[in-house]
Scaffold this motif. Sequence first.
Motif, mmCIF file in Angstrom:
data_model
loop_
_atom_site.group_PDB
_atom_site.id
_atom_site.type_symbol
_atom_site.label_atom_id
_atom_site.label_comp_id
_atom_site.label_asym_id
_atom_site.label_seq_id
_atom_site.Cartn_x
_atom_site.Cartn_y
_atom_site.Cartn_z
ATOM 1 N N ILE A 156 0.888 -1.133 -0.024
ATOM 2 C CA ILE A 156 0.050 -0.064 0.035
ATOM 3 C C ILE A 156 0.918 1.285 0.016
ATOM 4 N N GLY A 157 0.545 2.189 -0.857
ATOM 5 C CA GLY A 157 1.770 3.384 -1.089
ATOM 6 C C GLY A 157 0.574 4.707 -0.857
ATOM 7 N N GLU A 158 1.110 5.572 -0.758
ATOM 8 C CA GLU A 158 0.800 6.900 -0.342
ATOM 9 C C GLU A 158 0.776 7.740 -1.926
ATOM 10 N N HIS A 159 -0.084 7.140 -2.642
ATOM 11 C CA HIS A 159 -0.294 7.435 -4.062
ATOM 12 C C HIS A 159 -1.038 8.855 -4.287
ATOM 13 N N THR A 160 -1.544 9.472 -3.364
ATOM 14 C CA THR A 160 -2.147 10.867 -3.475
ATOM 15 C C THR A 160 -1.343 11.881 -2.923
ATOM 16 N N GLY A 161 -0.199 11.683 -2.350
ATOM 17 C CA GLY A 161 0.683 12.679 -1.754
ATOM 18 C C GLY A 161 1.047 12.268 -0.332
ATOM 19 N N GLU A 162 2.156 12.154 0.453
ATOM 20 C CA GLU A 162 2.560 11.718 1.513
ATOM 21 C C GLU A 162 2.370 12.898 2.422
ATOM 22 N N ASN A 163 2.266 14.017 2.094
ATOM 23 C CA ASN A 163 2.245 15.220 2.828
ATOM 24 C C ASN A 163 1.366 16.110 2.179
ATOM 25 N N GLN A 164 0.746 17.294 2.843
ATOM 26 C CA GLN A 164 -0.157 18.025 2.376
ATOM 27 C C GLN A 164 0.235 18.990 1.153
ATOM 28 N N TYR A 165 2.022 19.229 1.055
ATOM 29 C CA TYR A 165 2.077 19.870 -0.014
ATOM 30 C C TYR A 165 2.100 19.093 -1.298
ATOM 31 N N LYS A 166 2.781 17.945 -1.242
ATOM 32 C CA LYS A 166 2.667 17.012 -2.281
ATOM 33 C C LYS A 166 1.158 16.571 -2.698
ATOM 34 N N ALA A 167 0.461 16.507 -1.677
ATOM 35 C CA ALA A 167 -0.988 16.313 -2.133
ATOM 36 C C ALA A 167 -1.660 17.424 -2.961
ATOM 37 N N MET A 168 -1.199 18.646 -2.702
ATOM 38 C CA MET A 168 -1.839 19.681 -3.229
ATOM 39 C C MET A 168 -1.211 19.884 -4.605
ATOM 40 N N ASP A 169 0.182 19.551 -4.641
ATOM 41 C CA ASP A 169 0.662 19.621 -5.932
ATOM 42 C C ASP A 169 0.081 18.641 -7.020
ATOM 43 N N PHE A 170 0.164 17.436 -6.377
ATOM 44 C CA PHE A 170 -0.380 16.295 -7.435
ATOM 45 C C PHE A 170 -1.774 16.415 -7.618
ATOM 46 N N LEU A 171 -2.645 16.445 -6.879
ATOM 47 C CA LEU A 171 -4.193 16.574 -7.006
ATOM 48 C C LEU A 171 -4.658 17.896 -7.625
ATOM 49 N N GLY A 172 -3.718 18.983 -7.164
ATOM 50 C CA GLY A 172 -4.120 20.239 -7.958
ATOM 51 C C GLY A 172 -3.820 20.524 -9.215
ATOM 52 N N ARG A 173 -2.950 19.516 -9.832
ATOM 53 C CA ARG A 173 -2.741 19.354 -11.405
ATOM 54 C C ARG A 173 -3.753 18.665 -12.112
ATOM 55 N N MET A 174 -4.959 18.154 -11.584
ATOM 56 C CA MET A 174 -5.888 17.681 -12.327
ATOM 57 C C MET A 174 -7.118 18.353 -12.139
#
Length: 386
Positions: A156-174
């Motif tokens: 199981i991996g943190e596919h949507t972002g391991e922290n709030q900054y990476k989550a904003m960066d990845f999900l914010g691109r879609m």
Amino acid sequence: TKKNATTKIITTKSKARVSSFSRNHRIYHHKKMILVKLSIAVVLVIVAKFISVDWFEIYPKSIYSKKLRLSSRVTMNKGSQQEEVYPRCTDEMWTASSRKRNVIEYYANRHQFPKCHFTPIEEGGPTPVIFIVNGRSGSDTTWATLSTLAGGETPIGEHTGENQYKAMDFLGRMTEEEGAWWITEHLCQFAHNHCDKPLVSFKWKPFVDSWKLPSVKGMLKKLATFREPRIKVIFMTRNPLDVMISKAKHHSTHGRLDAHCIKNDIRCIKKQKEKGRGLHLPTETLLKDLTTAFDDFDVFEKSLNDWNIDYIKTTYEDLYDREDAGEWKRIFKYLGRGPTQNLTMAQVTESFTLAPTHHKHHNESLANFQEVYETLAGTDFEYLIH
């Protein structure tokens, strides 16, 4: 004088011949390189045609990984037409995640790639699961145990972002539409990576700021309506005070402490226990931080309810602090996989692949335990202390 003049004329002619030869050689080499480049271009065009990819339509903001193995593409007859489909089992992962961003294909040209279809559960396909859980909440141990007891451990991996900054960066691109497409396409491909296992999942760490993004709206909407098959959702929380203490332990080591310890790794477990003592938890904003944590839980759960998503809520405490395995059996019943009867906590503990490394009592881990206790005493959060 005549001899010197004759020698000079001969030398000049020789230089002219050498210069002419050099110029002709450069022209020949240049033409040769042009032919080589043209040959390479022709080969690339043929290859691109073969794998049905229009390389001029590729856009850098994409969802597919650069890995594209030709043997992974399977063609099946569908009436008079041929349709490219995913192989039942493959080690390829073409969609991106927050941790894998090198991509060649994105939502706009998804039609050039085979659409992923889940293998039906009744035909032996794994049950797809989205695990919504915050960090330092026991998700890795929980999923390893669930999948192991169900019949075969899956990662199981943190596919949507391991922290709030990476989550904003990845999900914010879609966009909303891209998010709706990504969550099922990505999970489907992950399921084909682990085609012989009963359960497959990836972790979705929720953060309030990224939870408001259009892509997340699309993802939640898709989870509510997708039926091929219905995707199971586990929403898990943990005592926020324990989460804070766990984060304090790992932050104090500046990343030099392993996130987890393998079962029976005595040295790792000992180090974790040592680093888990004498911690200092700031109390100036403790009440505010705890209030925020519970408010965030409410935001996430309200969204799941508002979208009418089929989910099960559990807590770290119900899974690990009870003497019976009732909560584990309840989850297995919801998933439709794993033991739902005659399961004991001894069997659950025996199946652990990761070792528990925290101290059960706060006065063992906190150097300022008395200060923390006095801050929470008489408040709605007093029950969090143990």
